[in-house]
Write an enzyme that holds these catalytic residues in place. Structure first.
Site, PDB file in Angstrom:
ATOM      1  N   TYR A   1      41.275  32.487  35.724  1.00 15.88           N
ATOM      2  CA  TYR A   1      41.053  31.321  36.568  1.00 15.88           C
ATOM      3  C   TYR A   1      40.640  30.096  35.746  1.00 15.88           C
ATOM      4  CZ  TYR A   1      40.929  34.014  41.013  1.00 15.88           C
ATOM      5  OH  TYR A   1      41.238  34.777  42.105  1.00 15.88           O
ATOM      6  N   GLY A   2      39.979  30.341  34.635  1.00 17.29           N
ATOM      7  CA  GLY A   2      39.287  29.264  33.924  1.00 17.29           C
ATOM      8  C   GLY A   2      40.153  28.185  33.324  1.00 17.29           C
TER       9      GLY A   2
ATOM     10  N   GLU B   1      40.162  41.140  29.052  1.00 15.16           N
ATOM     11  CA  GLU B   1      41.151  41.738  29.945  1.00 15.16           C
ATOM     12  C   GLU B   1      42.081  42.690  29.189  1.00 15.16           C
ATOM     13  OE1 GLU B   1      41.609  41.512  33.335  1.00 15.16           O
ATOM     14  OE2 GLU B   1      39.678  40.486  33.386  1.00 15.16           O
TER      15      GLU B   1
ATOM     16  N   THR C   1      33.670  30.663  36.662  1.00 12.46           N
ATOM     17  CA  THR C   1      34.537  29.553  37.033  1.00 12.46           C
ATOM     18  C   THR C   1      34.415  29.231  38.517  1.00 12.46           C
ATOM     19  OG1 THR C   1      36.115  30.101  35.275  1.00 12.46           O
ATOM     20  CG2 THR C   1      36.920  28.768  37.105  1.00 12.46           C
TER      21      THR C   1
ATOM     22  N   ASP D   1      35.954  38.752  41.260  1.00 15.10           N
ATOM     23  CA  ASP D   1      36.160  38.025  40.004  1.00 15.10           C
ATOM     24  C   ASP D   1      37.664  37.928  39.791  1.00 15.10           C
ATOM     25  OD1 ASP D   1      35.614  36.798  37.491  1.00 15.10           O
ATOM     26  OD2 ASP D   1      35.848  38.712  36.478  1.00 15.10           O
ATOM     27  N   SER D   2      38.050  37.173  38.786  1.00 12.20           N
ATOM     28  CA  SER D   2      39.466  37.053  38.470  1.00 12.20           C
ATOM     29  C   SER D   2      40.027  38.329  37.857  1.00 12.20           C
ATOM     30  CB  SER D   2      39.705  35.877  37.516  1.00 12.20           C
ATOM     31  OG  SER D   2      38.995  36.078  36.302  1.00 12.20           O
TER      32      SER D   2
ATOM     33  N   CYS E   1      30.162  33.400  31.736  1.00 12.85           N
ATOM     34  CA  CYS E   1      31.316  34.021  32.372  1.00 12.85           C
ATOM     35  C   CYS E   1      31.014  35.506  32.393  1.00 12.85           C
ATOM     36  CB  CYS E   1      32.590  33.735  31.562  1.00 12.85           C
ATOM     37  SG  CYS E   1      34.043  34.700  32.080  1.00 12.85           S
ATOM     38  N   THR E   2      31.265  36.174  33.513  1.00 14.00           N
ATOM     39  CA  THR E   2      30.895  37.588  33.592  1.00 14.00           C
ATOM     40  C   THR E   2      31.743  38.475  32.695  1.00 14.00           C
ATOM     41  OG1 THR E   2      32.249  37.770  35.603  1.00 14.00           O
ATOM     42  CG2 THR E   2      29.847  37.501  35.883  1.00 14.00           C
ATOM     43  N   HIS E   3      32.826  37.943  32.136  1.00 14.47           N
ATOM     44  CA  HIS E   3      33.550  38.697  31.119  1.00 14.47           C
ATOM     45  C   HIS E   3      32.735  38.801  29.823  1.00 14.47           C
ATOM     46  CE1 HIS E   3      37.047  37.888  33.696  1.00 14.47           C
ATOM     47  NE2 HIS E   3      37.732  38.760  32.980  1.00 14.47           N
TER      48      HIS E   3
ATOM     49  N   CYS F   1      32.069  35.452  39.012  1.00 10.61           N
ATOM     50  CA  CYS F   1      33.022  34.667  38.226  1.00 10.61           C
ATOM     51  C   CYS F   1      32.379  33.312  37.949  1.00 10.61           C
ATOM     52  CB  CYS F   1      34.320  34.481  39.017  1.00 10.61           C
ATOM     53  SG  CYS F   1      35.537  33.412  38.209  1.00 10.61           S
TER      54      CYS F   1
END
Length: 271
Positions: free
Chosen positions: A42-43, A151, A75, A10-11, A185-187, A73
């Site tokens: 990344y998005g 993040e 994105t 992932d990012s 989004c996995t976040h 991810c």
């Protein structure tokens, strides 16, 4: 039986929602995780840049001989889908399993999607939902602030800034009467307590990390690629920026100290 590791990337931190589910569903599997924290998010980047980063991330994981590549991810899953489909080993993103779960869950045929700008602009979730049910009404909302908030580890249910951002992004989805929301989004599953409270208990949230992990389990079992039943899975974490901040946040999200298994890597020197 196959003793090679599963590669996940992932990012940044978000893909750990997939890792958390994989550890629970597949405790015998070794996992290599790469978080591209030096280039997150990344998005908001161009498709060309996202495709370049994706190819580099995958090439790094391939140096470990991974038996399956898991794109944790949203994105990358949507923008770089052709790249994922061409890989020589089984691979998956989050769009297909999450859309399938949402199509099965919705009762009124109205589904919301929360994702990065690149994911929403790709229309990939819309296409997957309509492949399952053409009559589904989709309300897709780009949520560019949420990745940065995760993040920064601003994920407390009481955080005023995060609550305000989520509330704003939810407005058009709830106004459209959606009874199901894909956290695309996995976040975003890391913000699920906030999203659920603001959306209401009658709205079903689709955890993209969990749905992706379920799909990985099904693929490995169907293709005879699972590890030995008596093997205790090991987990290694690589990041492209400082390890300390990642380790602290990741440890809280995974419920264990990973500082001794988290390494900095310059992937351009490894691929």
């Amino acid at each position: 039986m196959n003793t090679s590791p599963i590669g996940v990337f992932d990012s940044g931190l978000g893909g750990l929602s997939t890792v958390r589910a994989l550890k629970r569903l597949l405790p015998n599997e070794d996992i290599i995780y790469f978080g591209d924290t030096g280039r997150v998010p990344y998005g908001t980047r161009s498709n060309e840049t996202i495709e370049t980063y994706s190819a580099q991330d995958i090439k790094f994981l391939q140096t470990f001989g991974c038996k399956m590549i898991v794109v944790a991810c949203g994105t990358v899953s949507t923008v770089s889908a052709p790249l994922i489909e061409r890989l020589p080993v089984p691979a998956t993103g989050i769009a297909k399993p999450s859309a399938a779960a949402a199509a099965a869950a919705t009762q009124n045929g109205r589904v919301g999607i929360m994702g990065t700008s690149a994911t929403i602009n790709s229309g990939a979730f819309d296409r997957e939902l309509h492949r399952h049910n053409p009559s589904i009404t989709v309300t897709a909302v780009a949520c560019p602030l949420l990745v940065s908030l995760v993040e920064a580890n601003w994920i407390s249910p009481d955080d005023e800034v995060t609550n305000a951002a989520v509330r704003r992004y939810l407005q058009p989805i709830l106004a459209a009467g959606a009874d199901t929301i894909i956290l695309g989004c996995t976040h975003f599953p890391l913000l699920a307590p906030i999203i659920q409270r603001l959306a209401g208990e009658n709205v079903t949230l689709i955890d993209s990390g969990l749905e992706e992990a379920k799909h990985v389990k099904a693929v490995l079992e169907a293709q005879g690629l699972t590890n030995r039943a008596d093997h205790v899975g090991t987990h290694r974490y690589f990041v492209s920026d400082k390890t300390q901040n990642f380790s602290v946040a990741a440890g809280a999200l995974l419920g264990e100290d990973i500082s001794d298994r988290c390494e900095f890597v310059d992937i351009m020197k490894r691929i």
